[in-house]
Design a protein around this motif. Sequence first.
Motif, PDB file in Angstrom:
ATOM      1  N   PRO A   1     -14.988  74.947  14.663  1.00 23.23           N
ATOM      2  CA  PRO A   1     -15.806  75.547  15.721  1.00 23.23           C
ATOM      3  C   PRO A   1     -15.673  77.070  15.726  1.00 23.23           C
ATOM      4  O   PRO A   1     -14.612  77.616  15.414  1.00 23.23           O
ATOM      5  CB  PRO A   1     -15.229  74.943  17.002  1.00 23.23           C
ATOM      6  N   THR A   2     -16.746  77.751  16.077  1.00 23.25           N
ATOM      7  CA  THR A   2     -16.739  79.211  16.183  1.00 23.25           C
ATOM      8  C   THR A   2     -16.411  79.610  17.614  1.00 23.25           C
ATOM      9  O   THR A   2     -16.464  78.794  18.543  1.00 23.25           O
ATOM     10  CB  THR A   2     -18.105  79.800  15.799  1.00 23.25           C
TER      11      THR A   2
ATOM     12  N   GLU B   1     -18.261  81.335  19.438  1.00 25.25           N
ATOM     13  CA  GLU B   1     -19.492  81.173  20.210  1.00 25.25           C
ATOM     14  C   GLU B   1     -19.563  79.777  20.825  1.00 25.25           C
ATOM     15  O   GLU B   1     -20.067  79.598  21.930  1.00 25.25           O
ATOM     16  CB  GLU B   1     -20.704  81.417  19.316  1.00 25.25           C
ATOM     17  N   GLU B   2     -19.052  78.790  20.097  1.00 27.67           N
ATOM     18  CA  GLU B   2     -19.068  77.422  20.606  1.00 27.67           C
ATOM     19  C   GLU B   2     -17.985  77.204  21.660  1.00 27.67           C
ATOM     20  O   GLU B   2     -18.156  76.401  22.582  1.00 27.67           O
ATOM     21  CB  GLU B   2     -18.868  76.425  19.455  1.00 27.67           C
ATOM     22  N   LEU B   3     -16.873  77.908  21.511  1.00 27.51           N
ATOM     23  CA  LEU B   3     -15.738  77.703  22.418  1.00 27.51           C
ATOM     24  C   LEU B   3     -15.938  78.383  23.775  1.00 27.51           C
ATOM     25  O   LEU B   3     -15.326  77.983  24.763  1.00 27.51           O
ATOM     26  CB  LEU B   3     -14.454  78.216  21.765  1.00 27.51           C
TER      27      LEU B   3
ATOM     28  N   PRO C   1     -18.260  79.204  26.947  1.00 28.10           N
ATOM     29  CA  PRO C   1     -19.499  78.796  27.623  1.00 28.10           C
ATOM     30  C   PRO C   1     -20.450  79.983  27.810  1.00 28.10           C
ATOM     31  O   PRO C   1     -20.034  81.150  27.792  1.00 28.10           O
ATOM     32  CB  PRO C   1     -19.001  78.275  28.982  1.00 28.10           C
ATOM     33  N   GLU C   2     -21.698  79.688  28.017  1.00 30.93           N
ATOM     34  CA  GLU C   2     -22.716  80.728  28.157  1.00 30.93           C
ATOM     35  C   GLU C   2     -22.454  81.631  29.367  1.00 30.93           C
ATOM     36  O   GLU C   2     -22.759  82.812  29.348  1.00 30.93           O
ATOM     37  CB  GLU C   2     -24.107  80.088  28.276  1.00 30.93           C
TER      38      GLU C   2
ATOM     39  N   HIS D   1     -19.540  82.413  30.677  1.00 26.12           N
ATOM     40  CA  HIS D   1     -18.144  82.853  30.709  1.00 26.12           C
ATOM     41  C   HIS D   1     -18.067  84.343  31.064  1.00 26.12           C
ATOM     42  O   HIS D   1     -18.886  85.150  30.602  1.00 26.12           O
ATOM     43  CB  HIS D   1     -17.485  82.609  29.342  1.00 26.12           C
TER      44      HIS D   1
ATOM     45  N   ARG E   1     -18.394  87.012  28.367  1.00 26.79           N
ATOM     46  CA  ARG E   1     -19.740  87.348  27.899  1.00 26.79           C
ATOM     47  C   ARG E   1     -20.382  88.411  28.789  1.00 26.79           C
ATOM     48  O   ARG E   1     -21.138  89.257  28.313  1.00 26.79           O
ATOM     49  CB  ARG E   1     -20.609  86.093  27.869  1.00 26.79           C
TER      50      ARG E   1
ATOM     51  N   TRP F   1     -12.309  86.765  20.827  1.00 20.51           N
ATOM     52  CA  TRP F   1     -13.741  86.950  20.613  1.00 20.51           C
ATOM     53  C   TRP F   1     -14.165  88.387  20.937  1.00 20.51           C
ATOM     54  O   TRP F   1     -14.892  89.021  20.178  1.00 20.51           O
ATOM     55  CB  TRP F   1     -14.508  85.967  21.509  1.00 20.51           C
TER      56      TRP F   1
END
Length: 515
Positions: A25-26, A28-30, A32-33, A35, A38, A99
């Motif tokens: 998993p990247t 980006e997948e770990l 949430p939108e 979060h 972000r 990230w």
Amino acid sequence: MSSKPSRKLPAFKPYDQHQLMAFPPTFEELLPENHPARVVDQVINSIKIQPLLKAYSQLGASNYHPQCLLKVLVYAYVTNIYSSRKISQACRENVAFMWLSGMNRPDHNTINRFRGVRLKKILQKVFNEIVMLLAKEGLLSIEEVYTDGTKIEANANRYSFVWKNSILRNKEKMKQQLAEIWKYAQHIATEEDNLPPEPPTNQKIDQQRIKQTVDKLNEVLGKKDAVDSGTKNKLRHITKTYPARIEKYEEQEAILENRGSYSKTDTDATFMRMKDDHSGKGTLKPGYNVQISTSNQYIVNYSIHPNPTDTLTLIPHIELHGQRFGKLPKSVTADAGYGSQENYEFLLINSINPFVKYNMFDLDQRGPVGRGLFHSSELSYDHKKDEFTCPSGQPMKFIGTREQETSSGYRQTTRHYRTEGCSTCEMHGSCRIPTVDRVVSLNPQLEAYKRTATELLNSDQGRAHRKKRCYDVESVFGNIKKNHGFKRFMLRGKQKVEIEMGLLAIAQNIRKKAA
């Protein structure tokens, strides 16, 4: 013989931490939108960081990108991580930090240097950019603000302090000691000694005058055989210690400026009574008075002050607002701690609506029930005769004016009125101090400002602002101190404390935006 039924095992989800993945998993997948990391990334990417880039030299080895470090630092304050070592650890272990940092791993020295050195004079511009970005999105207003202050403890030893009153007392003792020896010297001095009647330190005590006094005493008493041993020992002690002591006191007074105290381990911190002390008694601790202005629980402006009280902080705080955004706010809402003549005058001159209480506002709203029948505001005043009438009907005539200067240098004039024959009045026990005639003071200019403020505060708009202030600005301090556990600054010195407060303000705004 029948066999017992086998016991059924509970069902578990597959678990194999060493299982290899064909497609790991990247980040980006770990994440949430929605979060908060972000939101930090989005906000920092939207602002200009050119001033921050100019803080770096073109020489030497490559540096971590300031955008990377800024994102990491802001997100750390969003998530209540304030230690540089813990932030460095999070960059190695926490998915959100990894990230944001792009898998960079800055050590704690790099993070601390960036926070305490690189962000000097730069973070305020970053904060301004973020506020204007949020204003464009319609999330806050820079024209209607709610102002309040709180005290936050400094990163300083609470038991190593310097008090202004202590310095003044010690200097006075030195002055008295020199005066006593000077008086003794006059008894045994001859005309040839040419000893003045008073020592140079009699009017003012400083390094030069102490040197003149000590040199003259040694000159006169050093050649006299009749000087007793006690005086000789005193003079020897004074000659040895006083020059160094007065030099130390003058250095301390230069650091104090207009303050009453400071901490030896953070000379910018002033000793203040902290409300959130565990004993509930408001113990004195070194700290800073933090002022903020908010709009919809977003921090619009922040400033750091050495004053224990809020009264003297409003004008520089609002002036800083003008420097940040090129214009002053149209209205300011604040509690009674800011209701002084100087503050009202500043706000009205600059066309700012002062929704600011004065210290007796709530009692005045209750009328005689709150103030009492004998309060000076309940006395009738005749403008033509320029006199009050006391509760028993006797005139209180004008007896003179008095000019006072506040600690900020602002001058205000008070008029005084007095009645006579109070001792024979049947109301004297309730109306006045029994041993003197009653005197009433009136500051006409302040009273005019109070009437303006009262009219504004009691308007529909004023009532709405008064209600909103409680949950707009006060809740922000509660969120920072209680919910996010920030009760003590990590850095020392006013400049670095301003950086840390700026990070807290940015973190508060991003948390609010992400909520």
